[in-house]
Design a protein around this motif. Structure first.
Motif, PDB file in Angstrom:
ATOM      1  N   LEU A 179      53.552  79.338 -23.819  1.00 22.67           N
ATOM      2  CA  LEU A 179      52.682  80.041 -23.299  1.00 22.67           C
ATOM      3  C   LEU A 179      51.336  80.640 -23.965  1.00 22.67           C
ATOM      4  CD1 LEU A 179      51.799  81.576 -20.559  1.00 22.67           C
ATOM      5  CD2 LEU A 179      53.547  83.357 -20.901  1.00 22.67           C
ATOM      6  N   LEU A 180      50.245  80.470 -23.473  1.00 32.88           N
ATOM      7  CA  LEU A 180      49.115  80.816 -24.197  1.00 32.88           C
ATOM      8  C   LEU A 180      48.287  81.719 -23.082  1.00 32.88           C
ATOM      9  CD1 LEU A 180      46.889  79.263 -26.697  1.00 32.88           C
ATOM     10  CD2 LEU A 180      45.828  79.791 -24.642  1.00 32.88           C
ATOM     11  N   PHE A 181      47.344  82.628 -23.327  1.00 32.96           N
ATOM     12  CA  PHE A 181      46.497  83.212 -22.598  1.00 32.96           C
ATOM     13  C   PHE A 181      45.215  83.299 -22.966  1.00 32.96           C
ATOM     14  CE2 PHE A 181      50.290  85.524 -20.643  1.00 32.96           C
ATOM     15  CZ  PHE A 181      50.293  85.140 -19.359  1.00 32.96           C
ATOM     16  N   HIS A 182      44.440  82.782 -22.128  1.00 32.13           N
ATOM     17  CA  HIS A 182      42.978  83.175 -22.596  1.00 32.13           C
ATOM     18  C   HIS A 182      42.476  84.567 -21.949  1.00 32.13           C
ATOM     19  CE1 HIS A 182      42.627  79.214 -24.027  1.00 32.13           C
ATOM     20  NE2 HIS A 182      42.791  78.712 -22.843  1.00 32.13           N
ATOM     21  N   PHE A 183      41.977  85.479 -22.795  1.00 30.35           N
ATOM     22  CA  PHE A 183      41.646  86.621 -22.414  1.00 30.35           C
ATOM     23  C   PHE A 183      39.957  86.919 -22.712  1.00 30.35           C
ATOM     24  CE2 PHE A 183      45.842  87.461 -23.819  1.00 30.35           C
ATOM     25  CZ  PHE A 183      46.360  88.247 -22.854  1.00 30.35           C
ATOM     26  N   GLY A 184      39.247  85.969 -22.339  1.00 33.53           N
ATOM     27  CA  GLY A 184      37.708  85.753 -22.454  1.00 33.53           C
ATOM     28  C   GLY A 184      37.390  85.753 -23.834  1.00 33.53           C
ATOM     29  N   PHE A 223      50.056  92.048 -24.925  1.00 39.13           N
ATOM     30  CA  PHE A 223      48.528  92.002 -24.799  1.00 39.13           C
ATOM     31  C   PHE A 223      47.768  92.112 -23.616  1.00 39.13           C
ATOM     32  CE2 PHE A 223      44.153  90.481 -25.691  1.00 39.13           C
ATOM     33  CZ  PHE A 223      43.902  91.471 -26.906  1.00 39.13           C
ATOM     34  N   HIS A 224      48.726  91.398 -22.726  1.00 37.46           N
ATOM     35  CA  HIS A 224      47.987  91.219 -21.249  1.00 37.46           C
ATOM     36  C   HIS A 224      48.257  92.479 -20.478  1.00 37.46           C
ATOM     37  CE1 HIS A 224      52.481  90.945 -20.949  1.00 37.46           C
ATOM     38  NE2 HIS A 224      52.457  91.326 -19.510  1.00 37.46           N
ATOM     39  N   LYS A 225      48.991  93.531 -21.287  1.00 38.13           N
ATOM     40  CA  LYS A 225      49.282  94.759 -20.438  1.00 38.13           C
ATOM     41  C   LYS A 225      48.057  95.607 -20.651  1.00 38.13           C
ATOM     42  CE  LYS A 225      54.105  94.830 -20.801  1.00 38.13           C
ATOM     43  NZ  LYS A 225      55.368  95.322 -21.235  1.00 38.13           N
ATOM     44  N   ARG A 226      47.071  95.489 -21.834  1.00 35.29           N
ATOM     45  CA  ARG A 226      45.908  96.008 -22.193  1.00 35.29           C
ATOM     46  C   ARG A 226      44.544  95.443 -22.052  1.00 35.29           C
ATOM     47  NH1 ARG A 226      49.589  96.042 -25.853  1.00 35.29           N
ATOM     48  NH2 ARG A 226      48.199  94.940 -27.380  1.00 35.29           N
ATOM     49  N   HIS A 227      44.646  94.211 -21.688  1.00 39.73           N
ATOM     50  CA  HIS A 227      43.697  93.409 -21.228  1.00 39.73           C
ATOM     51  C   HIS A 227      43.587  92.341 -20.149  1.00 39.73           C
ATOM     52  CE1 HIS A 227      42.255  94.759 -25.376  1.00 39.73           C
ATOM     53  NE2 HIS A 227      43.573  94.650 -25.740  1.00 39.73           N
ATOM     54  N   ASN A 228      42.531  91.865 -19.529  1.00 43.69           N
ATOM     55  CA  ASN A 228      42.661  90.922 -18.623  1.00 43.69           C
ATOM     56  C   ASN A 228      42.688  89.564 -19.004  1.00 43.69           C
ATOM     57  OD1 ASN A 228      42.062  92.850 -16.392  1.00 43.69           O
ATOM     58  ND2 ASN A 228      39.965  92.966 -16.956  1.00 43.69           N
ATOM     59  N   ALA A 229      43.611  88.910 -18.504  1.00 45.58           N
ATOM     60  CA  ALA A 229      43.920  87.470 -18.399  1.00 45.58           C
ATOM     61  C   ALA A 229      43.155  86.686 -17.551  1.00 45.58           C
ATOM     62  CB  ALA A 229      45.465  87.277 -18.896  1.00 45.58           C
ATOM     63  N   TYR A 230      42.480  85.749 -18.075  1.00 44.59           N
ATOM     64  CA  TYR A 230      41.500  84.842 -17.178  1.00 44.59           C
ATOM     65  C   TYR A 230      42.368  83.522 -16.844  1.00 44.59           C
ATOM     66  CZ  TYR A 230      38.168  88.409 -17.948  1.00 44.59           C
ATOM     67  OH  TYR A 230      37.472  89.510 -18.041  1.00 44.59           O
ATOM     68  N   ASP A 231      43.253  82.989 -17.688  1.00 42.81           N
ATOM     69  CA  ASP A 231      43.651  81.427 -17.563  1.00 42.81           C
ATOM     70  C   ASP A 231      44.918  81.769 -18.512  1.00 42.81           C
ATOM     71  OD1 ASP A 231      43.172  78.460 -17.144  1.00 42.81           O
ATOM     72  OD2 ASP A 231      43.800  78.887 -19.116  1.00 42.81           O
ATOM     73  N   ALA A 232      46.160  80.987 -17.981  1.00 42.07           N
ATOM     74  CA  ALA A 232      47.265  80.721 -18.757  1.00 42.07           C
ATOM     75  C   ALA A 232      47.416  79.235 -18.968  1.00 42.07           C
ATOM     76  CB  ALA A 232      48.326  81.240 -17.997  1.00 42.07           C
ATOM     77  N   VAL A 233      47.670  78.760 -20.289  1.00 43.72           N
ATOM     78  CA  VAL A 233      48.205  77.463 -20.624  1.00 43.72           C
ATOM     79  C   VAL A 233      49.743  77.369 -20.632  1.00 43.72           C
ATOM     80  CG1 VAL A 233      47.987  75.364 -22.015  1.00 43.72           C
ATOM     81  CG2 VAL A 233      45.937  76.883 -21.592  1.00 43.72           C
TER      82      VAL A 233
END
Length: 268
Positions: free
Chosen positions: A103-108, A141-151
């Protein structure tokens, strides 16, 4: 000049992902467009941090990033953004943790690997997207920042299909890359490159009749369907090509230059 604005997908269209190459002929084509007064824009699934190598070679007037989830102007100011709902992000974290999916998240502006570090790291290395890539062992990290996409990297496609049925606010695209299993992009159902493009068109007082789009993959279909002229790369599958006004050659065979040259000849 009939058309005024043009949007390029990156991977497999303008950019040879595995080789980290933008052909000189493609750069020449972009300069030709700029000389003619076109607004030249990027429309990609990549976040800003994964654009570094590309931006060393070419800059754009607008950036439709993360499949339309994050839109920036030429100076990288945010125009609009559409993050995934917090509860859906939490559910995705739980799914991947319980099943040991990558799992990877893009946070902008940054990307964070959450689990199965090395498979995901090697995937990012293959795609030449190691800039601003971090590992969050705490998975918070997602608890404090917006995630726009997940891989998501997995061998269990059924589990992803079931997850998507339970989350109608999301949609997934299968990424066409070399991996041992399946690789999915997961993002808001309403998020699409064409939605991000429409915000730029409105900002510039333009319509789809003024627009040209180049793409090669399923996440490009929305913009290919709506643009007045749409160009599919020769490497695109027949389904994607079916939405294009015409098909150019592949990114390895000067596809951008050939497509742009054809359009400009018909514009003059």
């Amino acid at each position: 000049m009939k058309h005024k604005i043009i949007f390029f997908d990156m991977d497999g269209t303008l950019y040879q992902t595995e080789n980290d190459i933008i052909l000189d002929s493609s750069l020449e084509a972009i300069q030709m467009l700029k000389d003619k007064g076109f607004i030249v824009c990027a429309a990609t699934g990549r976040p800003l941090n994964q654009m570094k190598l590309i931006l060393e070679k070419v800059t754009f007037d607008y950036y439709v990033l993360i499949n339309g989830g994050y839109i920036l102007d030429s100076e990288l100011n945010e125009i609009a953004s559409f993050p995934i709902a917090k509860q859906s992000v939490n559910d995705l974290v739980s799914l991947c943790k319980e099943n040991e999916f990558g799992l990877l998240f893009h946070f902008g502006d940054a990307s964070y690997i959450y689990n199965n570090f090395y498979p995901m790291y090697y995937f990012c290395k293959y795609c030449n997207v190691l800039d601003s890539l971090f590992y969050d062992e705490s998975q918070t990290f997602h608890k404090r920042h917006n995630a726009y996409d997940a891989v998501v990297l997995t061998k269990d496609k059924h589990a992803i299909d079931e997850f998507m049925k339970q989350h109608p606010d999301l949609r997934s695209d299968l990424i066409n890359v070399k991996t041992d299993g399946f690789c999915f992009d997961i993002f808001n159902k309403t998020t699409d490159k064409s939605h991000g493009i429409e915000m730029i068109l409105e900002r510039e007082n333009l319509t789809w009749k003024d627009a040209i789009c180049f793409g090669d993959s399923t996440n490009d279909i929305g913009m290919l369907k709506k643009a007045d002229i749409s160009v599919a790369m020769g490497s695109a599958n027949e389904y994607v090509q079916s939405f294009a006004t015409f098909v150019t050659t592949s990114t390895y065979e000067h596809g951008i230059y050939n497509g742009v040259k054809k359009i400009l000849n018909e514009e003059d």
